[in-house]
Structures are given as C-alpha cells and as structure tokens.
Enzyme design. Structure first.
Site, PDB file in Angstrom:
ATOM      1  CB  CYS A 176      -0.937   0.094   1.187  1.00 44.28           C
ATOM      2  SG  CYS A 176      -2.075  -1.278   1.317  1.00 44.28           S
TER       3      CYS A 176
ATOM      4  NE  ARG B 202       4.648   1.624   0.026  1.00 44.34           N
ATOM      5  CZ  ARG B 202       5.653   1.241   0.794  1.00 44.34           C
ATOM      6  NH1 ARG B 202       6.885   1.408   0.381  1.00 44.34           N
ATOM      7  NH2 ARG B 202       5.419   0.703   1.974  1.00 44.34           N
TER       8      ARG B 202
ATOM      9  CE  LYS C 189      11.239  -3.141  -5.710  1.00 44.50           C
ATOM     10  NZ  LYS C 189      11.881  -4.256  -6.435  1.00 44.50           N
TER      11      LYS C 189
ATOM     12  CG  HIS D  15      17.814 -37.188  -5.510  1.00 46.56           C
ATOM     13  ND1 HIS D  15      18.152 -38.452  -5.092  1.00 46.56           N
ATOM     14  CD2 HIS D  15      18.980 -36.569  -5.827  1.00 46.56           C
ATOM     15  CE1 HIS D  15      19.473 -38.588  -5.123  1.00 46.56           C
ATOM     16  NE2 HIS D  15      20.005 -37.455  -5.580  1.00 46.56           N
TER      17      HIS D  15
ATOM     18  CE  LYS E 111      13.116 -11.300 -10.070  1.00 39.76           C
ATOM     19  NZ  LYS E 111      13.947 -11.159  -8.899  1.00 39.76           N
TER      20      LYS E 111
ATOM     21  CD  GLU F  96      16.487 -13.524  -8.016  1.00 40.65           C
ATOM     22  OE1 GLU F  96      15.937 -14.036  -7.022  1.00 40.65           O
ATOM     23  OE2 GLU F  96      16.172 -12.414  -8.464  1.00 40.65           O
TER      24      GLU F  96
ATOM     25  CD1 TRP G  26      -0.315  -6.305  -3.116  1.00 36.97           C
ATOM     26  CD2 TRP G  26      -0.635  -6.891  -0.986  1.00 36.97           C
ATOM     27  NE1 TRP G  26      -0.052  -7.647  -3.005  1.00 36.97           N
ATOM     28  CE2 TRP G  26      -0.240  -8.038  -1.718  1.00 36.97           C
ATOM     29  CE3 TRP G  26      -0.910  -7.030   0.378  1.00 36.97           C
ATOM     30  CZ2 TRP G  26      -0.097  -9.294  -1.127  1.00 36.97           C
ATOM     31  CZ3 TRP G  26      -0.761  -8.279   0.966  1.00 36.97           C
ATOM     32  CH2 TRP G  26      -0.357  -9.395   0.220  1.00 36.97           C
TER      33      TRP G  26
ATOM     34  CG  ASN H  48       1.335   0.362   4.307  1.00 32.80           C
ATOM     35  OD1 ASN H  48       1.091  -0.820   4.143  1.00 32.80           O
ATOM     36  ND2 ASN H  48       2.548   0.869   4.177  1.00 32.80           N
ATOM     37  N   GLY H  49      -0.971  -1.518   6.394  1.00 33.51           N
ATOM     38  CA  GLY H  49      -0.614  -2.428   7.479  1.00 33.51           C
ATOM     39  C   GLY H  49      -1.769  -3.362   7.786  1.00 33.51           C
TER      40      GLY H  49
ATOM     41  CD  GLU I  26       9.226 -11.555  -8.780  1.00 36.70           C
ATOM     42  OE1 GLU I  26       8.498 -11.099  -7.903  1.00 36.70           O
ATOM     43  OE2 GLU I  26      10.461 -11.440  -8.755  1.00 36.70           O
TER      44      GLU I  26
END
Ligand code: M6R
Length: 611
Positions: free
Chosen positions: A2, A27, A606, A507, A488, A484, A73, A99-100, A491
């Site tokens: 947010c 955000r 983000k 395995h 990437k 990584e 968000w 925000n929270g 997302e």
C-alpha cells in the site's frame, strides 16, 4: 504494501496526491482513492489503477489545499470500490487511509457492532477508524488524543493518515511497522510511504519512527510519542534525483533497472574497492571487524530475492572467511525459537529495508544480544536504522516489482564484505585476494558487454513463451542463481518454475522432463563444469529442451543444448553476478511475450510490509 500520500499547504492538493500515488503504485495496485477537504470531506475511490481513478475524476471539482491518497494491496477484503481507501467514519466527519494490518480488528469490530456502528467494507481499516471516532466522541477528546488512545489498544502494523472535517488544515499521521516520510516545505508539508511524491518540492525530510504520531499543518509539524511527549523532528537531506524514479525512455522500469546494472554495480563498488591498491573500504564492516573476525556464526535473514543473495553469501563467506553461515527465511526465523549465541552476527538483507518479517526477525535477534548488520538499498529505511552497522547497496530506487539491480548490488556488497573479512582474518591467500578484487572491479564492464546481446535472450523467450513450466538448474555458486531465475520467471511471466541444485533433479524433478519442458542450466565454467555437462546430457536423453547460460569460449555445451547464451569469463565466485542478468532478461521478455504488466505483476507488491 500500500502506498500512502498526503499534502497540506498553499498548493492544490489533488495534483500532488495523484502524482504521488503514481510513484507509489509499485507498493500495491488493487484499488486507489483520494480524500479532499473543501467545505466538507470529498472521498473518491475505485477498484483498479491510479490511472483509472484519474480518468474517473476528470471534470469533478477537486479544489482543496489538503488531501490524502492511497494505492492498495489487499489484505482484508477483496479488491473492490467499497474496500478501497480512504474509509469514512460512521458520522461522515473523519476519513482515513492505512497501510498495514490491525490484528485484533475482529474483536474491536464486535465491540463497535454492539454500540450500533455499521460497516460498509470488509477492511480492518474501517474498524480502526470507527474505533477512533468512538473514543473521540465518548471521551470528548480531540482527534489527536483519540488516535493515541486507539493505537495503544490495537495490535498489528500501521501507517495511518487521518482528516477531520472540523480541522481543514491538519493531517494526523502515525506509524508502527509501515514506513512514513514527511517532507518539510515553506508553508507546506508532504507525507508519503517513501520520499518519491515530494521530490520536486523539497529535499528536507523527516523519517517517522515506530510509535510516533505527527500533527501536520502547513506551517507546523508536531511530533509526539504515544505517551504524548513531544519529540524534536530530525530533518534529513534527501539525496535522490527525479530522473532516478522515471523510466528514462525505457518501456518498463524493470528493463531500465536491468540495463542500469553496469552503473549501479559501479556505484556500489565506487569508493570501496580499489584493486590496484589491494583495498576494500567499508566503514560498517571495519567498525565491526573484531566481531566478524571472532564470530562463531553468521545468520543471514531475508526474504525472496534477498534470501537468494544470502544463500550465495553463505557459499562465499564459508569459502573465503571460514565462518559457519546459516541462511534463514525471516518469516520462519521470527516465529521459531532460534539459538543465538554470544558472538553471533545477524546479517539482514533487504532492498526496501521495510520488509515486515525481516524487520521483526532482526528485532527479535537484537533483543537476544545479536549484532545486526544490515545490507539495504533504501537509505534511511527501518532496517537500516535498526542495524548496528551496515552497508548500502547504492542501486538507486528500484521501482519494478521484480528485484534486479538491487540483487546484483547485494551480491557485490556481500562479495566485498567476504573479501574484506577474509583478508583481515587471514583466511585468504594474498594472490587469490588480489585476483578476486580485480575480478570484481571488472564486473560492470562485463555486465555491459553481455547486455549488448539482450536480443539473443529475447529470441529465446519468444521460442519458449508458451511453456507452462520450467526448471532452473545450477550447482555450487550457481545454485542460488537457479532459484533466483525461477522466482523471476514465476513472478513476471506466470510460468510455473522450480529452481534446483542440478544433481538433485535426479531425486524427483526429472519426472517432469518431457519434450516440451524448458530446462535452464546455469553452466558457467567452474569446478562443477563437467558434472553439469552430465546433468545436461541426462535431460537431453529424456528429450527435454535445454537453455544454457555458459561462459564465452565453451565449446562443449553448445553441441548439447538447444539454446545457449554466453556470458564473459569470470572467476566462479564472481560469475553469478553475471549469470543472473540473462535470467532477468529471460523473465522480462517472456513476461512481455505473454502480455504481463511486468512492472506490476498480479497479486504482488514491491515492499511487503505485512507478515
Ligand atoms: O525489500 P526486500 O528485499 O526485503 O524484499 C524481499 C522480497 O519481497 C523481494 O525480493 C521479492 O521476492 C521480489 N518480488 C523478488 O523479485
């Protein structure tokens, strides 16, 4: 998560608030809203992006010298018009953005329902707002006092901004766990989740700390703690240019940030690394050098991409410094009862410096006496301020949701740190130390060289864009890069991807291999090169499609793989900073080919400031 903006002063508030929201959209981008005050409160909000709200507001009377805005968000309640912020209290006199997460909101809501309060949204925010209103009316106190009383009763995280219809010049703000910056102008104040909304108006900012409450008027900024004691605002000078938060001719922030890496890595090394003099200057490490030299253990805590940087650091620090390293997901570490011994050092890695889990994890460790070393990108962020020492990555603002340049900055800082500690501790031979310093110094130009072939990755992306799954395999220093690469791709392109140590694939994951599965090998020249060639053959024997990231001059793998991308030769400790870049490009081009909004992929934000 947010984004929050506020303004009170002599200018028109709406243009400042809406522009600020566009800058903070990274955000969260589920819904957007603004509240203005001009002869009464006016609240406009909508599901969707800031641009959707802006279009909806064309032609409306938006005149006001005070305003707040929010880009969401979603946590409590689906993205919708009614769950969008700002929320308005039952009386219609107060409005608030948040925000929270208010963890005990359900119990407070129950109390308010018995008092006859009604709710139009599913949010915890609307509950907190009406709780504040209830306290204000029953205690006959002013808004500031009511906010203080309410905040003492809630658990969770918040950054809130409130407007009161009866006080048309004042914004009340408070934070715990979610960031808040206040910009100080002449006869005006700006508020934001970060400093980007105020950049062209002021360079003087105050970072608000947890449990602080701000009473913000055009000519006045009063800061208090929750005990109603005044605190002197500490004004800092912003060192951030507008160009750093603009796309600069690129179609997306992500692409701009990938291509910025030669200069961001250089900025990270500048003033710290001098290979010819055999010197690494890192004041944060130097101040804690005895602690590092005698550390029984280093524990790295981080999330997401930063965790992958931590995993690579484990390999490098153990190799060069001979200090045992553990790498922990901050979200797990904070809820376990980890053993922290005297002399343990915690390294927290975070781009934003605001990730809630990382923040709480280091708080816990600090309470147990650990030394906290922060590796953070955002200057002045909460993790940076909480740490006993640290090193900034100096990558500049990273706005694309996918972390790219911050990651290579983290790798550069961690490698420098490891080299410095190893040198001081005497666990690295002089010749090897010098060789690695020169290797590190050459990274920016090598990244620049490989970026010149970005078209080759674009062509590979086009070829595999319809894949539904992908495997990323690497060994040794390239294993964290495989993880990584998979993150990437997930997302940014929404393709399901898994990262594995190449030998581990036998395995289980090998069962997934078919003629349509792309398997990305990070197979640069290193100790494991022959082993990884065998792994490639195992995939080819099962008709899998192999894309390999290899070192220039490799004349074996091109004969085996379906597609290859060359990176310049580098020592195996340094090579991951190069080999991650084509994987960033691969996810970017795959995302574009599949029509994804790569800067704002679905469901993500983000800065993850909720647990
Ligand atoms: O700001 P931080 O580095 O603490 O953020 C950690 C993760 O949320 C972040 O790396 C996330 O995984 C990114 N979306 C990865 O691209």
């Amino acid at each position: 998560m947010c984004g929050i903006v506020g303004y009170t002063g002599h200018r028109e508030a709406y243009p400042i608030v809406i522009k600020g929201l566009k800058r903070l959209e990274y955000r969260g981008y589920d819904s957007t809203g603004v509240a203005l005050l001009n002869g009464g409160l006016k609240v406009y909000k909508k599901k969707g992006r800031v641009a959707d709200l802006e279009e909806f507001l064309v032609g409306k009377d938006l005149h006001s010298h005070i305003g707040i805005g929010h880009t969401r968000w979603a946590t409590h309640g689906e993205p919708s018009d009614r769950n969008a912020h700002p929320h308005t209290s039952n009386s219609g006199k107060l409005t608030m953005i948040h925000n929270g997460i208010i963890e005990n909101y359900a119990q407070i809501k129950k109390e308010l329902l018995t008092k006859g309060y009604t709710f139009t949204s599913d949010t915890d925010t609307e509950v907190l707002l009406n709780f504040i209103e209830d306290i204000k009316e029953n205690n006959e106190c002013n808004l500031e006092e009511a906010v203080r009383v309410a905040l003492k009763r809630i658990t969770g995280a918040y950054c809130i901004l409130l407007l009161d219809e009866a006080d048309p010049e004042t914004i009340i703000a408070a934070r715990k766990g979610s960031p808040l910056v206040i910009g100080v102008g002449k006869g005006e104040h700006f508020l934001g989740s970060d400093a980007s909304p105020m950049l062209e108006y002021t360079k003087e900012v105050v970072y608000i700390n947890d449990y602080e409450l701000a009473i913000v008027r055009p000519d006045e900024l009063i800061l208090k703690n929750l005990g109603n004691e005044k605190i002197t605002p500490f004004v800092t000078k912003l060192d951030l240019k507008l160009a750093a938060i603009e796309k600069g001719g690129y179609e997306h922030f992500m692409l701009k940030e990938i291509f910025e890496q030669p200069s961001t890595i250089l900025d990270c090394l500048r003033g710290r690394l001098d290979a010819s003099a055999g010197m690494i200057t890192m004041s944060g490490v130097q101040q804690n050098i005895e602690a590092f030299k005698t550390a029984g253990r280093i524990i790295i805590v981080a999330c997401g991409t930063s965790w992958h940087a931590g995993l690579l650091a484990e390999y490098i620090i153990e190799e060069l410094c001979r200090i045992p390293v553990e790498v922990e997901y901050a979200s797990e570490f904070r809820y376990r009862n980890p053993v922290i011994n005297k002399g343990d050092i915690i390294i927290a890695i975070s781009q934003s410096g605001e990730t809630a889990d990382t923040l709480v994890a280091i708080n816990r460790a600090k309470e147990q006496g650990a030394i906290i070393f922060g590796i953070v990108n955002v200057v002045g962020s909460s993790i940076a301020r909480l740490s006993n020492g640290g090193a900034y990555t100096h990558a500049g603002p990273e706005i694309g949701v996918a972390s790219t340049k911050a990651f290579t900055g983290q790798l550069a800082v961690l490698t420098m740190m490891a080299l410095k500690i190893a040198k001081e501790k005497g666990t690295i031979a002089d010749e090897r130390y010098t060789q690695l310093l020169f290797e590190l110094e050459s990274v920016p130009e090598k990244v620049e060289a490989l970026l010149k072939n970005a078209d080759a990755i674009e062509a590979i992306a086009e070829k595999y864009k319809d894949a539904s799954d992908a495997l990323f395999l690497g060994r040794g220093y390239n294993f964290p890069i495989a993880l990584e690469g998979a993150l990437k791709l997930k997302e940014i392109s929404y393709i399901h991807a898994e990262g594995y140590p190449a030998a581990e694939m036998k395995h289980g994951p090998i069962a997934l291999v078919t003629a349509t599965l792309p398997v990305v090998f990070i197979a640069t020249n290193d100790t494991y090169h022959e082993k990884i060639i065998s792994n490639i053959q195992e995939i080819k024997a099962r008709k899998g499609k192999v894309i390999a990231i290899i070192t220039e001059g490799d004349d074996v793998i091109p004969g085996l793989a379906d597609d290859v991308f060359y990176v310049p030769a580098a020592d195996e400790i340094i090579a991951p900073i190069l080999s991650c870049v084509p994987l960033q490009l691969l996810s970017y081009y795959m995302g574009i080919a599949r029509g994804v909004d790569v800067d704002k992929p679905r469901n993500l934000a983000k800065s993850v400031t909720v647990e």
